[in-house]
Write a protein that holds these residues in place. Structure first.
Motif: not given
Length: 370
Positions: A12-13, A144, A282-284, A286, A296, A298, A301, A304
């Motif tokens: 998710n980059e 977040e 990861t964002h997937e 988190p 959290y 990630v 960050m 996103a």
């Protein structure tokens, strides 16, 4: 110089290392830029915008690495990229070597020139290529954290700013640097009770002057942290030792002092994390829970919010990238102390002390490589 801009492939980059505006500047300086197809898509830039600016689009990451003298990225290479890197190839990106021994060993083996955004340093000790992403990450940490404080997300079930007749949440920010300052501003703006902990009394005096009335400051030490976490709902870790592993300010045994549903956001995870129980997420996927505390962690960050992050980052990196392209890495680093401090690994040698200390590997003085 021949410059390559690959598409980021970390989970998710969505950021990209060079915008179409940056391509225009490289072309004005006489350089050739190859961009992997769809490299800018996640940040809102199309291949046609790159070609109109003067870039040449290549269909695969292998082609980009194969042709480029300098690779410009956002995040560190991942395992599938290691074998694409050529000896003497210049890589200009975030590396965070002190958090990954496999990456460190891989770059030593590839004998590349690894110039890390996060250790480029000005004479006033500021980190110009870390600041924009620290600003984004500090602000995101509060967003977040507020989300994961919601009961369905595993949190305590408290609204950060409270409402009339109901007290707001308590937020503890560890570190009064860029991340901590931005996080405190965001949390205070939402109405939370905020405490910033730092070891630098001069910095705390400054923050005391500029922050609103719902922000307090305290010296950071184990006693104070243990006391504060008993009543804290959201903890944001933003401590940094440039290029070195972050210190663990909250240990495993401290978790039992916290309320169940407390949320900890570790912004220092790129440098190994400042909570003992932190590991990169990861964002997937988190978050995870340890002893009833939501973590959290990630590692990218700002990925996103790629539109904001890409523009903020490339505003800062482009002048340095142009200098490297115009002069070559050796002449550029010899003439610019800020860039020289960005050198971490050069042709198999670790030239940044924080990296050698992190993994107990041999250190080579950076001045001996020129």
């Amino acid at each position: 110089m021949i410059i390559g801009v690959p598409k980021e492939i970390k989970n998710n980059e969505n950021r990209v290392a060079v915008t179409p505006a940056g391509i225009t500047e490289f072309r004005k300086h006489g350089h050739t830029v190859y961009v992997q197809t769809d490299a800018g898509k996640g940040s809102g830039f199309t291949d046609s915008q790159y070609t109109e600016a003067g870039a040449i689009i290549l269909s695969s990451i292998e082609e980009v690495y194969a042709i480029a003298e300098m690779i410009i990225k956002v995040k560190e290479p991942i395992a599938s990229e290691y074998n694409l890197i050529k000896e003497n190839q210049l890589l200009f990106t975030y590396f965070h070597f002190a958090s990954s021994e496999p990456l460190t060993q891989a770059m030593i083996a590839r004998k590349a020139i690894c110039l890390a955004y996060e250790t480029v340093e000005k004479s006033d000790r500021s980190l110009p290529l870390l600041i924009p992403m620290s600003e984004v990450a500090g602000r995101m940490a509060v967003q977040e954290g507020a989300k994961y404080l919601e009961k369905p997300m595993g949190g305590f079930g408290i609204l950060l700013g409270g409402v009339a007749g109901v007290k707001p949440a308590n937020v503890l920010v560890l570190g009064g640097g860029i991340v901590g300052t931005q996080a405190a501003k965001m949390a205070a703006g939402l109405g939370a009770n905020v405490t910033i902990a730092d070891i630098n009394l001069q910095r705390l005096r400054y923050l005391e002057d500029i922050m609103p009335a719902n922000v307090d400051t305290v010296i950071s030490n184990e006693y104070n942290i243990r006391d504060l976490i008993k009543s804290t709902n959201l903890i944001i870790g933003g401590v940094l030792i440039p290029g070195a592993k972050a210190p663990s300010l909250i240990t495993r045994d401290m978790l039992k002092l916290m309320k169940p549903g407390t949320v900890m956001v570790d912004v220092a995870i790129d440098q190994g994390g400042c909570f003992e129980t932190s590991h990169a997420t990861t964002h997937e996927d988190p978050i995870y829970e340890v002893d009833g505390v939501v973590h959290y962690c990630v590692a990218n960050m700002p990925g996103a919010v790629p539109y904001t992050s890409t523009l903020a980052l490339t505003n800062a990196t482009l002048p340095y990238a142009l200098l490297l392209a115009d002069k070559g890495w050796q002449a550029a680093c010899q003439s610019n102390e800020e860039l020289k401090k960005g050198l971490n690994i050069v042709k198999g040698n670790i030239v940044f002390k924080g990296v050698s200390d992190a993994w107990k590997l041999p250190y080579t003085d950076v001045n001996s490589i020129f």
